[in-house]
Design a protein around this motif. Structure first.
Motif, mmCIF file in Angstrom:
data_model
loop_
_atom_site.group_PDB
_atom_site.id
_atom_site.type_symbol
_atom_site.label_atom_id
_atom_site.label_comp_id
_atom_site.label_asym_id
_atom_site.label_seq_id
_atom_site.Cartn_x
_atom_site.Cartn_y
_atom_site.Cartn_z
ATOM 1 N N VAL A 1 0.836 -1.196 0.000
ATOM 2 C CA VAL A 1 0.000 0.000 0.000
ATOM 3 C C VAL A 1 0.875 1.253 0.000
ATOM 4 C CG1 VAL A 1 -2.003 -1.102 1.059
ATOM 5 C CG2 VAL A 1 -0.302 -0.019 2.505
ATOM 6 N N PHE A 2 0.334 2.304 -0.604
ATOM 7 C CA PHE A 2 0.992 3.604 -0.624
ATOM 8 C C PHE A 2 -0.074 4.667 -0.764
ATOM 9 C CE2 PHE A 2 0.920 2.050 -4.974
ATOM 10 C CZ PHE A 2 0.539 3.148 -5.725
ATOM 11 N N ARG B 1 -5.023 10.204 4.470
ATOM 12 C CA ARG B 1 -4.192 11.108 5.297
ATOM 13 C C ARG B 1 -3.496 10.347 6.424
ATOM 14 N NH1 ARG B 1 -4.896 16.752 4.280
ATOM 15 N NH2 ARG B 1 -6.613 17.079 2.828
ATOM 16 N N GLU B 2 -4.159 9.373 6.992
ATOM 17 C CA GLU B 2 -3.548 8.575 8.045
ATOM 18 C C GLU B 2 -2.368 7.766 7.501
ATOM 19 O OE1 GLU B 2 -7.707 9.550 9.149
ATOM 20 O OE2 GLU B 2 -6.831 8.641 7.357
ATOM 21 N N ASN C 1 0.765 9.914 6.795
ATOM 22 C CA ASN C 1 1.413 10.269 8.056
ATOM 23 C C ASN C 1 2.196 9.075 8.614
ATOM 24 O OD1 ASN C 1 1.827 12.381 10.099
ATOM 25 N ND2 ASN C 1 0.844 10.878 11.432
ATOM 26 N N GLU C 2 1.595 7.885 8.564
ATOM 27 C CA GLU C 2 2.281 6.667 9.025
ATOM 28 C C GLU C 2 3.557 6.424 8.210
ATOM 29 O OE1 GLU C 2 1.515 1.850 9.231
ATOM 30 O OE2 GLU C 2 -0.199 3.166 8.927
ATOM 31 N N LEU C 3 3.468 6.603 6.892
ATOM 32 C CA LEU C 3 4.642 6.402 6.039
ATOM 33 C C LEU C 3 5.709 7.451 6.313
ATOM 34 C CD1 LEU C 3 2.831 5.438 2.723
ATOM 35 C CD2 LEU C 3 4.237 3.929 4.153
ATOM 36 N N SER C 4 5.310 8.688 6.531
ATOM 37 C CA SER C 4 6.264 9.753 6.832
ATOM 38 C C SER C 4 7.006 9.457 8.131
ATOM 39 C CB SER C 4 5.549 11.101 6.927
ATOM 40 O OG SER C 4 6.479 12.135 7.157
ATOM 41 N N GLU D 1 -1.448 19.392 4.790
ATOM 42 C CA GLU D 1 -1.851 19.674 3.414
ATOM 43 C C GLU D 1 -3.142 20.479 3.413
ATOM 44 O OE1 GLU D 1 -0.347 15.973 0.781
ATOM 45 O OE2 GLU D 1 -2.015 15.520 2.107
ATOM 46 N N PRO D 2 -3.361 21.269 2.378
ATOM 47 C CA PRO D 2 -4.624 22.018 2.279
ATOM 48 C C PRO D 2 -5.823 21.070 2.262
ATOM 49 C CG PRO D 2 -3.054 22.720 0.595
ATOM 50 C CD PRO D 2 -2.467 21.509 1.258
ATOM 51 N N ASP D 3 -6.948 21.561 2.737
ATOM 52 C CA ASP D 3 -8.165 20.738 2.787
ATOM 53 C C ASP D 3 -8.677 20.346 1.407
ATOM 54 O OD1 ASP D 3 -8.224 20.676 5.546
ATOM 55 O OD2 ASP D 3 -9.502 22.453 5.706
ATOM 56 N N ASN D 4 -8.298 21.094 0.365
ATOM 57 C CA ASN D 4 -8.811 20.793 -0.971
ATOM 58 C C ASN D 4 -8.049 19.655 -1.653
ATOM 59 O OD1 ASN D 4 -6.465 22.251 -1.387
ATOM 60 N ND2 ASN D 4 -7.279 23.391 -3.124
ATOM 61 N N ILE D 5 -7.059 19.088 -0.977
ATOM 62 C CA ILE D 5 -6.308 17.948 -1.519
ATOM 63 C C ILE D 5 -6.952 16.665 -1.016
ATOM 64 C CG2 ILE D 5 -4.119 16.704 -1.344
ATOM 65 C CD1 ILE D 5 -2.696 19.276 -1.675
ATOM 66 N N THR D 6 -7.180 15.735 -1.938
ATOM 67 C CA THR D 6 -7.770 14.450 -1.574
ATOM 68 C C THR D 6 -6.692 13.376 -1.621
ATOM 69 O OG1 THR D 6 -9.899 15.114 -2.507
ATOM 70 C CG2 THR D 6 -9.558 12.754 -2.118
ATOM 71 N N ARG D 7 -6.327 12.877 -0.458
ATOM 72 C CA ARG D 7 -5.358 11.789 -0.331
ATOM 73 C C ARG D 7 -6.061 10.471 -0.574
ATOM 74 N NH1 ARG D 7 -0.026 11.351 -0.507
ATOM 75 N NH2 ARG D 7 0.688 13.458 -0.191
#
Length: 130
Positions: free
Chosen positions: A45-46, A92-93, A96-99, A110-116
């Motif tokens: 996963v990524f 988003r979770e 963050n875990e990968l970072s 990240e800005p709210d308008n970005i969809t992870r």
């Protein structure tokens, strides 16, 4: 139904090796990106962002290749091929875990308008080069 990862592929993912993701552009040309990955069982996963070229490519053609190499010997690597499934839940979770795993710090805000999104590769072929 996927195939199991090899011991080498598992080790490279678990050691936080960088992966090169290859997708196919609309004109058939390859597109590659260096990414962070983790393993969930035999799935890889990524996270990425909706709207990026690689995301558009995977939505159009879910066939991908991931190549991960050994940090101490670049001639030792594993390639994982298979289809990718994309979902917005947990994007988003996961980044963050990968970072935290790769960089040791939380991922930047990240800005709210970005969809992870979360991308899950189910291996159909695994090739070791050792």
């Amino acid at each position: 139904m996927g195939v199991p990862l090899t011991d080498l592929a598992r080790r490279l993912v678990d050691e936080r090796s960088f992966a090169v993701l290859a997708t196919v552009n609309p004109d058939g040309a390859p597109q590659s990106s260096v990414i962070w990955v983790k393993r969930e069982g035999d799935d890889i996963v990524f996270s990425t962002i909706r709207g990026r070229q690689k995301t558009r490519n995977m939505q159009r053609d879910p066939r991908v290749s991931l190549c991960m190499y050994d940090k101490s010997d670049g001639y030792v690597y594993a390639e994982v091929r298979g289809p990718v499934e994309i979902t917005e839940e947990g994007g988003r979770e996961l980044i963050n875990e990968l970072s935290l795993a790769y960089d040791g710090v939380p991922f930047r805000v990240e800005p709210d308008n970005i969809t992870r999104v979360v991308c899950r590769v189910v291996a159909t072929r695994v090739i070791d080069h050792a």
